[in-house]
Design a protein around this motif. Structure first.
Motif, PDB file in Angstrom:
ATOM      1  N   SER A 281       9.404   9.170   5.221  1.00 28.23           N
ATOM      2  CA  SER A 281       8.866   8.170   6.140  1.00 28.23           C
ATOM      3  C   SER A 281       7.346   8.117   6.045  1.00 28.23           C
ATOM      4  O   SER A 281       6.743   7.035   6.046  1.00 28.23           O
ATOM      5  CB  SER A 281       9.297   8.489   7.571  1.00 28.23           C
ATOM      6  N   THR A 282       6.727   9.285   5.961  1.00 27.05           N
ATOM      7  CA  THR A 282       5.272   9.351   5.840  1.00 27.05           C
ATOM      8  C   THR A 282       4.807   8.709   4.541  1.00 27.05           C
ATOM      9  O   THR A 282       3.850   7.918   4.521  1.00 27.05           O
ATOM     10  CB  THR A 282       4.808  10.812   5.908  1.00 27.05           C
ATOM     11  N   PHE A 283       5.482   9.051   3.439  1.00 24.24           N
ATOM     12  CA  PHE A 283       5.107   8.457   2.150  1.00 24.24           C
ATOM     13  C   PHE A 283       5.290   6.948   2.178  1.00 24.24           C
ATOM     14  O   PHE A 283       4.419   6.190   1.722  1.00 24.24           O
ATOM     15  CB  PHE A 283       5.943   9.066   1.022  1.00 24.24           C
ATOM     16  N   ALA A 284       6.440   6.493   2.698  1.00 18.94           N
ATOM     17  CA  ALA A 284       6.722   5.061   2.704  1.00 18.94           C
ATOM     18  C   ALA A 284       5.691   4.286   3.515  1.00 18.94           C
ATOM     19  O   ALA A 284       5.302   3.167   3.144  1.00 18.94           O
ATOM     20  CB  ALA A 284       8.123   4.826   3.260  1.00 18.94           C
ATOM     21  N   HIS A 285       5.245   4.877   4.601  1.00 24.25           N
ATOM     22  CA  HIS A 285       4.223   4.223   5.421  1.00 24.25           C
ATOM     23  C   HIS A 285       2.915   4.099   4.661  1.00 24.25           C
ATOM     24  O   HIS A 285       2.275   3.036   4.647  1.00 24.25           O
ATOM     25  CB  HIS A 285       4.026   5.029   6.699  1.00 24.25           C
ATOM     26  N   ASP A 286       2.490   5.191   3.999  1.00 24.41           N
ATOM     27  CA  ASP A 286       1.256   5.158   3.210  1.00 24.41           C
ATOM     28  C   ASP A 286       1.386   4.204   2.026  1.00 24.41           C
ATOM     29  O   ASP A 286       0.424   3.513   1.658  1.00 24.41           O
ATOM     30  CB  ASP A 286       0.911   6.564   2.711  1.00 24.41           C
ATOM     31  N   TRP A 287       2.570   4.164   1.421  1.00 24.16           N
ATOM     32  CA  TRP A 287       2.775   3.279   0.274  1.00 24.16           C
ATOM     33  C   TRP A 287       2.703   1.813   0.699  1.00 24.16           C
ATOM     34  O   TRP A 287       2.071   0.989   0.040  1.00 24.16           O
ATOM     35  CB  TRP A 287       4.120   3.580  -0.382  1.00 24.16           C
ATOM     36  N   GLU A 288       3.334   1.479   1.813  1.00 23.48           N
ATOM     37  CA  GLU A 288       3.275   0.102   2.295  1.00 23.48           C
ATOM     38  C   GLU A 288       1.866  -0.287   2.699  1.00 23.48           C
ATOM     39  O   GLU A 288       1.415  -1.411   2.458  1.00 23.48           O
ATOM     40  CB  GLU A 288       4.237  -0.086   3.471  1.00 23.48           C
ATOM     41  N   PHE A 289       1.157   0.633   3.326  1.00 23.59           N
ATOM     42  CA  PHE A 289      -0.235   0.383   3.711  1.00 23.59           C
ATOM     43  C   PHE A 289      -1.085   0.069   2.485  1.00 23.59           C
ATOM     44  O   PHE A 289      -1.960  -0.793   2.514  1.00 23.59           O
ATOM     45  CB  PHE A 289      -0.771   1.611   4.444  1.00 23.59           C
ATOM     46  N   THR A 290      -0.819   0.773   1.369  1.00 24.23           N
ATOM     47  CA  THR A 290      -1.623   0.624   0.162  1.00 24.23           C
ATOM     48  C   THR A 290      -1.208  -0.567  -0.676  1.00 24.23           C
ATOM     49  O   THR A 290      -2.057  -1.277  -1.232  1.00 24.23           O
ATOM     50  CB  THR A 290      -1.529   1.905  -0.690  1.00 24.23           C
ATOM     51  N   THR A 291       0.097  -0.828  -0.790  1.00 17.66           N
ATOM     52  CA  THR A 291       0.593  -1.822  -1.751  1.00 17.66           C
ATOM     53  C   THR A 291       1.287  -3.021  -1.116  1.00 17.66           C
ATOM     54  O   THR A 291       1.596  -3.986  -1.822  1.00 17.66           O
ATOM     55  CB  THR A 291       1.599  -1.156  -2.706  1.00 17.66           C
ATOM     56  N   ASN A 292       1.587  -2.953   0.187  1.00 21.49           N
ATOM     57  CA  ASN A 292       2.376  -3.970   0.889  1.00 21.49           C
ATOM     58  C   ASN A 292       3.834  -4.009   0.446  1.00 21.49           C
ATOM     59  O   ASN A 292       4.566  -4.942   0.803  1.00 21.49           O
ATOM     60  CB  ASN A 292       1.753  -5.373   0.729  1.00 21.49           C
ATOM     61  N   GLU A 293       4.266  -3.009  -0.311  1.00 21.96           N
ATOM     62  CA  GLU A 293       5.674  -2.928  -0.700  1.00 21.96           C
ATOM     63  C   GLU A 293       6.425  -2.057   0.304  1.00 21.96           C
ATOM     64  O   GLU A 293       6.044  -0.914   0.558  1.00 21.96           O
ATOM     65  CB  GLU A 293       5.836  -2.321  -2.098  1.00 21.96           C
ATOM     66  N   THR A 294       7.497  -2.603   0.863  1.00 22.02           N
ATOM     67  CA  THR A 294       8.336  -1.851   1.790  1.00 22.02           C
ATOM     68  C   THR A 294       9.452  -1.166   1.011  1.00 22.02           C
ATOM     69  O   THR A 294      10.237  -1.827   0.319  1.00 22.02           O
ATOM     70  CB  THR A 294       8.947  -2.772   2.853  1.00 22.02           C
ATOM     71  N   LEU A 295       9.517   0.145   1.112  1.00 18.94           N
ATOM     72  CA  LEU A 295      10.542   0.901   0.418  1.00 18.94           C
ATOM     73  C   LEU A 295      11.828   0.897   1.238  1.00 18.94           C
ATOM     74  O   LEU A 295      11.804   1.145   2.441  1.00 18.94           O
ATOM     75  CB  LEU A 295      10.083   2.336   0.168  1.00 18.94           C
TER      76      LEU A 295
END
Length: 492
Positions: A281-295
């Motif tokens: 969940s933490t990674f997915a949040h940081d990834w979406e914040f950075t790339t706008n891609e929702t995992l």
């Protein structure tokens, strides 16, 4: 005919002090008001207001660049503050009664964690301590080699060196097997090696992003001056079933093979069980914040585990300059307050603020044994000097401070009363506690606490005790320099 340029020149020569005064007031007063209204600590507010008023132009520019928390003040906060989903497996319920296994006073820590962390304390986790790169990297690489459908990797530093290239090779092979791979590296941390590893990853088709990427152009820099806000998190999740986190970056300096059997030390942990979902969940949040891609959580997270025994309660605690500001600070303040017998701390950068030092000092005066281990030889000399400038305060209160000899130890470890452990990426310094995005895990387990205590005690066995007498023997000139450096400790 009147020469306009000559008139302007004469006007400037006569009135430039008045113009400069007016401009300085126009710039400095609103900036000082902003600092006074938005800084939550009185010392920080006084410091910034003083700098701005004493040096209106340079001070205001410095405050705009380094003093404004844009993650909280701009539209970025809207992204950071999105509701984060915790993927829950109801076969591992929330822990409701710790008294059956642990001392009663630890229930207060669980209650505190419930208020601070978005995640719930969940049982059913299997945790393994990994000492140094010689244990952690092979375990991480083996997990990547066995990946079947997904790999999520996040690191502050990911060097393009011999161990880093092993990780790149493993990720490339995983991608060739059809595994979905996401790699998130901090935009500052990636620059610790050249050429940076993200170029190699992208060359091989690995989906890679840089957290808080810093534009090079000066005008762009003023639009997004995030150089002071870094992601210090270290996460690897494979198939949503096994995860790794702790204090270790990806660097060959932690491997005996590449350092003539004299590697730097660190501590990492592997996790199986519901805490893996919290890490994802933490990674997915940081990834979406950075790339706008929702995992997609149904793809990236497992629903069931074959978790080996023993299984223990644990939960993730995120902190950073967003809505989770001061989470770790609050957790540690509470932990030091409830400790009854022994506090052990190992930190490469020990620069707690007055609140945390007060909590430690109060614990020591209550009769709690407080052992603090710091490196004798630090990889950051400015931080080491700043530590020596304030370490006397905890020694005077009765805390025991040890300077570890041998290889530099990068571990961040805390235990309370041999039952509760706090491990992860956070240092005990202003940068980790207020500026960086950090990730830690609180663990309720006597066995894990004992392993951590043994590791700390081994450092203490060969360490040098630091006393007030030894501090007094430091030459005055060096102590003065240390104190001056300490004044800048919030930004070291």
């Amino acid at each position: 005919m009147v020469n306009l340029s000559q008139l302007l020149h004469d006007f400037w020569l006569e009135y430039w002090p008045h113009i400069a005064l007016i401009l300085s007031l126009v710039i400095s007063i609103p900036t000082a008001i902003h600092a006074a209204m938005n800084k939550k600590e009185v010392r920080a507010a006084i410091g910034w207001v003083g700098i701005i008023l004493l040096s209106p132009f340079a001070g205001s520019i410095l405050y705009i660049i380094a003093g404004v928390n844009r993650v909280r003040q701009t539209q970025i906060s809207e992204l950071r503050d999105k509701q984060i989903k915790e993927y829950i497996n109801y076969d591992t319920p929330v822990v409701t009664n710790l008294r059956q296994q642990f001392d009663e006073h630890l229930e207060a820590l669980q209650t505190l964690g419930n208020q601070i962390s978005y995640f719930q304390l969940r049982s059913g986790n299997h945790i393994q301590l990994l000492q140094g790169g010689d244990e952690a990297y092979p375990a991480m690489l083996d997990a990547i080699h066995q990946a079947e459908h997904s790999i999520a990797l996040q690191s502050y530093i990911f060097d393009n060196d011999r161990i880093g290239q092993q990780f790149v090779e493993a990720l490339v092979k995983a991608k060739q097997r059809g595994v979905s791979v996401r790699v998130l590296i901090d935009a500052i941390g990636v620059r610790y090696s050249h050429p940076p590893v993200h170029r190699l990853l992208r060359k091989h088709g690995i989906t890679c992003a840089l957290f808080m990427s810093i534009p090079l152009l000066p005008l762009s820099f003023f639009k997004r001056p995030y150089a002071n806000l870094r992601s210090h998190r270290k996460i690897l999740i494979v198939d949503g079933r096994i995860a790794f986190t702790g204090g270790m970056n990806i660097r060959e300096g932690f491997c005996s093979e590449f350092t003539n059997n004299n590697p730097a030390k660190d501590t990492h942990f592997s996790f199986q069980g519901p805490v893996v979902l919290q890490l994802m969940s933490t990674f997915a949040h940081d990834w979406e914040f950075t790339t706008n891609e929702t995992l997609n959580y149904d793809f990236w997270c497992a629903c069931t585990w074959d978790t080996p025994l023993p299984q223990v309660p644990a939960r993730c605690v995120r902190s950073g300059p967003d809505r989770f500001l001061a989470s770790t600070h609050s957790m540690l303040q509470g932990a030091f307050a409830v400790a009854q017998r022994h506090i052990r701390i190992q930190s490469p950068y020990f620069l707690p603020d007055q609140v945390l030092m007060g909590a430690l000092n109060t614990a020591a005066r209550r009769g709690v044994r407080v052992d603090i281990v710091i490196p004798k030889k630090n990889n950051l000399q400015l931080v080491s000097r700043a530590m020596l400038a304030q370490i006397n305060e905890v020694i005077e209160a009765g805390c025991h401070v040890w300077m570890a000899t041998g290889s530099f130890n990068h571990s961040k470890l805390i235990t309370i009363d041999g039952q509760w452990s706090y491990v992860g990426s956070s240092n005990l310094d202003p940068r980790s506690l207020r500026l960086n995005f950090e990730l830690d895990v609180e663990i309720y387990c006597r066995d894990i606490a004992q392993q951590i205590e043994q590791a700390i005690d081994e450092e203490i066995y060969s360490a040098e005790a630091l006393s007030l007498e030894k501090l007094a023997q430091i030459p005055f000139k060096q102590r003065l320099i240390n104190r001056i450096i300490w004044l800048a400790s919030p930004y070291l």
